[in-house]
Design a protein around this motif. Structure first.
Motif, PDB file in Angstrom:
ATOM      1  N   MET A 153      -0.384  -5.428   7.816  1.00 22.05           N
ATOM      2  CA  MET A 153       0.231  -4.508   7.079  1.00 22.05           C
ATOM      3  C   MET A 153      -1.205  -3.243   5.932  1.00 22.05           C
ATOM      4  N   LEU A 154      -2.331  -3.949   5.477  1.00 20.90           N
ATOM      5  CA  LEU A 154      -2.808  -3.832   5.100  1.00 20.90           C
ATOM      6  C   LEU A 154      -4.151  -2.572   6.466  1.00 20.90           C
TER       7      LEU A 154
ATOM      8  N   SER B 177      -4.412   1.024   5.976  1.00 23.46           N
ATOM      9  CA  SER B 177      -6.156   1.712   6.014  1.00 23.46           C
ATOM     10  C   SER B 177      -5.566   2.600   7.534  1.00 23.46           C
ATOM     11  N   ARG B 178      -5.536   2.274   8.932  1.00 15.67           N
ATOM     12  CA  ARG B 178      -5.111   2.846   9.829  1.00 15.67           C
ATOM     13  C   ARG B 178      -6.634   2.288   9.896  1.00 15.67           C
TER      14      ARG B 178
ATOM     15  N   SER C  84     -13.182   2.071   3.127  1.00 12.57           N
ATOM     16  CA  SER C  84     -12.847   1.684   1.950  1.00 12.57           C
ATOM     17  C   SER C  84     -11.771   2.697   1.688  1.00 12.57           C
ATOM     18  N   ARG C  85     -10.488   2.870   2.769  1.00 10.15           N
ATOM     19  CA  ARG C  85      -9.154   3.083   2.614  1.00 10.15           C
ATOM     20  C   ARG C  85      -8.956   1.740   2.585  1.00 10.15           C
ATOM     21  N   LEU C  86      -9.005   0.250   3.424  1.00  7.38           N
ATOM     22  CA  LEU C  86      -8.849  -0.918   3.159  1.00  7.38           C
ATOM     23  C   LEU C  86      -8.938  -1.636   1.887  1.00  7.38           C
ATOM     24  N   ILE C  87     -10.389  -1.216   1.080  1.00  5.43           N
ATOM     25  CA  ILE C  87     -10.703  -1.162   0.379  1.00  5.43           C
ATOM     26  C   ILE C  87      -9.381  -0.791  -1.159  1.00  5.43           C
TER      27      ILE C  87
ATOM     28  N   GLN D 268       3.895   2.014   0.475  1.00  2.00           N
ATOM     29  CA  GLN D 268       3.077   0.997   1.028  1.00  2.00           C
ATOM     30  C   GLN D 268       2.500  -0.621   0.670  1.00  2.00           C
ATOM     31  N   ALA D 269       1.514   0.024   0.045  1.00  7.10           N
ATOM     32  CA  ALA D 269       0.352  -0.969   0.061  1.00  7.10           C
ATOM     33  C   ALA D 269       1.176  -1.801  -1.241  1.00  7.10           C
TER      34      ALA D 269
END
Length: 265
Positions: A161-162, A166-167, A67-70, A14-15
């Protein structure tokens, strides 16, 4: 167990998909206008980074969300790596500097330090990019194919989207992004219509190329995107990944349709 194993792969896909769309249409756009020295989407990446940095510095998010966003943001670094290689091969110092600024911003976000510096570098990169666009000799390229408003629209979509991938739980901030998309979409339509109406000399006459078709498709895409965004706003429904990637693809194709008008004679 199987869900835990496949989830990271799905997140990576997805990313990675928006990056593929950007680079693929960047290449196609370069074949149309004959210029491979400057991306049509660099400002969009910087705009997305600025929005993500606002989340990092002002948003109350936990370490897991950070962390997920990074991790999702790492893929933007691949965009700058590709364009750094192109700039080095072409010998364009300004494009090299632009790509290095983008890579430093991604690295600072991954390091989680000097985020104010990262924001400043993103703004500096945006200014440098606009200066590079202003140096384009072909007016149609300068004002239409490197349109800053449509790139800001792309940046908002990419950031959305990001954050979704990254929820991120900043629902209030995320809920504002569709409104920003709608405003930028309306501004972009007005901007392009004004150029076509008041500066028709910016569009060269291309043999065997009916100008009406790409222009018609261009504004039909605006109507379709506004319908999707407006539906979600009126129904108070959060944009899911499918709708975001669909909107993103349509928005990314906007300069391509205008590129059919300004291709080299």
């Amino acid at each position: 167990m199987s869900h835990d194993e496949t989830n990271p792969k799905l997140t990576a896909l997805q990313a990675f998909l928006p990056l593929i769309i950007l680079l693929g249409l960047d290449y196609f756009g370069a074949t149309l206008n004959g210029s491979a020295l400057l991306s049509q989407y660099s400002l969009a990446i910087f705009a997305a980074e600025i929005l993500l940095l606002i989340v990092f510095t002002k948003g109350e998010i936990c370490n897991g969300q950070r962390s997920r966003l990074i991790k999702a943001n790492h893929y933007l670094g691949l965009f700058w790596i590709v364009w750094l290689i192109i700039a080095l091969l072409q010998g364009s110092l300004s494009s090299v500097l632009l790509s290095l600024l983008g890579l430093v911003v991604v690295a600072l976000m991954a390091w989680r330090h000097y985020l104010s510096l990262a924001t400043g570098l993103s703004l500096l990169g945006s200014v440098l990019y606009l200066y590079m666009v202003s140096q384009q000799q072909e007016m149609a390229l300068r004002w239409l194919c490197y349109n800053p408003i449509s790139q800001l629209l792309l940046g908002v979509m990419l950031a959305n989207m990001l954050l979704l991938i990254s929820r991120n739980r900043l629902q209030g901030f995320i809920a504002l992004l569709p409104f920003a998309m709608a405003i930028l979409l309306a501004l972009n339509a007005f901007y392009v219509l004004s150029i076509l109406a008041f500066f028709p000399e910016t569009i060269p006459v291309v043999p065997d190329m009916p100008a009406e078709l790409p222009i018609l498709v261009y504004f039909l895409l605006h109507i379709m995107m506004m319908a999707i965004i407006g539906f979600h706003i009126l129904r108070k429904i959060k944009l899911d990944y499918f709708n975001l990637i669909l909107l993103f693809f349509m928005a990314t194709s906007l300069p391509i349709w205008l590129g059919f008008l300004v291709q080299p004679l």
